[in-house]
Write a protein that holds these residues in place. Structure first.
Motif, PDB file in Angstrom:
ATOM      1  N   ASP A  10      13.030 -28.026   6.515  1.00  0.00           N
ATOM      2  CA  ASP A  10      14.375 -27.577   6.130  1.00  0.00           C
ATOM      3  C   ASP A  10      14.585 -27.731   4.626  1.00  0.00           C
ATOM      4  OD1 ASP A  10      15.223 -26.825   8.671  1.00  0.00           O
ATOM      5  OD2 ASP A  10      15.877 -28.857   9.184  1.00  0.00           O
TER       6      ASP A  10
ATOM      7  N   GLY B  93      13.154 -25.077   2.707  1.00  0.00           N
ATOM      8  CA  GLY B  93      13.766 -23.769   2.920  1.00  0.00           C
ATOM      9  C   GLY B  93      13.109 -22.925   3.983  1.00  0.00           C
TER      10      GLY B  93
ATOM     11  N   THR C 161      12.479 -21.056   7.438  1.00  0.00           N
ATOM     12  CA  THR C 161      13.306 -20.467   8.488  1.00  0.00           C
ATOM     13  C   THR C 161      12.884 -21.026   9.844  1.00  0.00           C
ATOM     14  OG1 THR C 161      11.797 -18.603   8.817  1.00  0.00           O
ATOM     15  CG2 THR C 161      13.517 -18.353   7.136  1.00  0.00           C
ATOM     16  N   ARG C 162      13.643 -20.692  10.884  1.00  0.00           N
ATOM     17  CA  ARG C 162      13.289 -21.179  12.217  1.00  0.00           C
ATOM     18  C   ARG C 162      11.920 -20.669  12.635  1.00  0.00           C
ATOM     19  NH1 ARG C 162      17.312 -21.127  17.347  1.00  0.00           N
ATOM     20  NH2 ARG C 162      18.076 -22.902  16.134  1.00  0.00           N
TER      21      ARG C 162
ATOM     22  N   GLN D 100       9.446 -19.827  10.696  1.00  0.00           N
ATOM     23  CA  GLN D 100       8.422 -20.502   9.898  1.00  0.00           C
ATOM     24  C   GLN D 100       8.177 -21.915  10.410  1.00  0.00           C
ATOM     25  OE1 GLN D 100      10.234 -19.933   6.035  1.00  0.00           O
ATOM     26  NE2 GLN D 100       8.702 -18.394   5.461  1.00  0.00           N
ATOM     27  N   LYS D 101       9.231 -22.609  10.847  1.00  0.00           N
ATOM     28  CA  LYS D 101       9.054 -23.954  11.416  1.00  0.00           C
ATOM     29  C   LYS D 101       8.262 -23.889  12.715  1.00  0.00           C
ATOM     30  CE  LYS D 101      13.477 -25.003  11.103  1.00  0.00           C
ATOM     31  NZ  LYS D 101      14.739 -25.769  11.224  1.00  0.00           N
TER      32      LYS D 101
END
Length: 246
Positions: free
Chosen positions: A141, A144, A146-147, A149-150
């Motif tokens: 987070d 930066g 994104t969901r 990417q996580k």
């Protein structure tokens, strides 16, 4: 035995059906477990988990009966009725007999296995996801991410060892397929559905003069192949996890 075409057909079908089912159900379980893990509403998450788990506890005989009704070519068959309502089939056209078609039987078999076994398969992946260090997501987070990417750079790498372990452990059981095929197949689709266990069953119980010696030989061959697969899986487990399964 080795000169019999039916035996080799059953052997090929066993490997193809088992390995494809293993890959498809594992992939689906991973996707579903990630989806459940990303849900924020706890009540909706628990409800969906319960609904997905329930089919696992149904016997294959009940599952076969349910899908036989759904896929029936008669006017009472739900799927054929929907195809007629949507205009894909003419109102007076003969329905598709999915479970007696060599083109349709395998896709239907895989779909039924996904419906029945995916929920149970998600348990181990959800347990793995619950053990991921939250600080990894916090760091993502801050960077930066994104969901998506996580999920790609944190969740999937954390699941990779578990996925490999599940595949290795289940690969040793690919020769044991019987009930799921036995309740769904028929003589019209033997060429794509007959497996070693159902072949042994027919040679022993479904003919007038059972050849116990022949069926025993086939069963011994199946056991030998299963033993080889276990040894291969043990070797692969040592390479990936650092310890064997036996």
């Amino acid at each position: 035995m080795f000169k019999t075409d039916a035996f080799w057909s059953a052997f090929r079908n066993t490997l193809e059906l088992s390995i494809m089912k293993l890959l498809i159900t594992t992939f689906t379980a991973v996707i579903v477990s990630i989806f459940l893990n990303e849900m924020g509403n706890l009540f909706a998450k628990k409800t969906l988990q319960t609904i997905i788990y329930l089919p696992h506890f149904m016997s294959w005989a009940v599952v076969a009966s349910i899908f036989s009704l759904f896929l029936s070519p008669s006017s009472t068959g739900l799927v054929n009725g929907m195809l007629r309502d949507w205009g894909i089939l003419a109102p007076d056209a003969k329905g598709i007999y999915f479970l007696a078609s060599t083109a349709w039987w395998r896709p239907i078999f895989y779909l039924i296995n996904i419906w029945k076994e995916t929920g149970w398969g998600t348990i181990i992946f959800l347990a793995t996801l619950a053990g991921i260090n939250p600080e990894l997501y916090e760091a993502a987070d801050i960077d930066g991410a994104t969901r998506m990417q996580k999920m790609r750079f944190v969740t999937l790498p954390a699941l990779s060892n578990t996925i490999i372990t599940v595949l290795i452990l289940n690969l040793a059981k690919v020769m044991n397929m019987f009930e799921s095929v036995f309740v769904l197949y028929n003589n019209a689709v033997y060429s794509v559905s007959d497996v070693i266990s159902t072949y042994i069953y027919r040679q022993t119980f479904a003919i007038a003069l059972p050849n116990y010696g022949y069926s025993t030989a086939v069963g011994l061959f199946k056991s030998l192949v299963g033993c080889v697969l276990v040894l291969i899986c043990n070797w692969a487990s040592k390479k990936t996890r650092g310890r064997g399964i036996v």
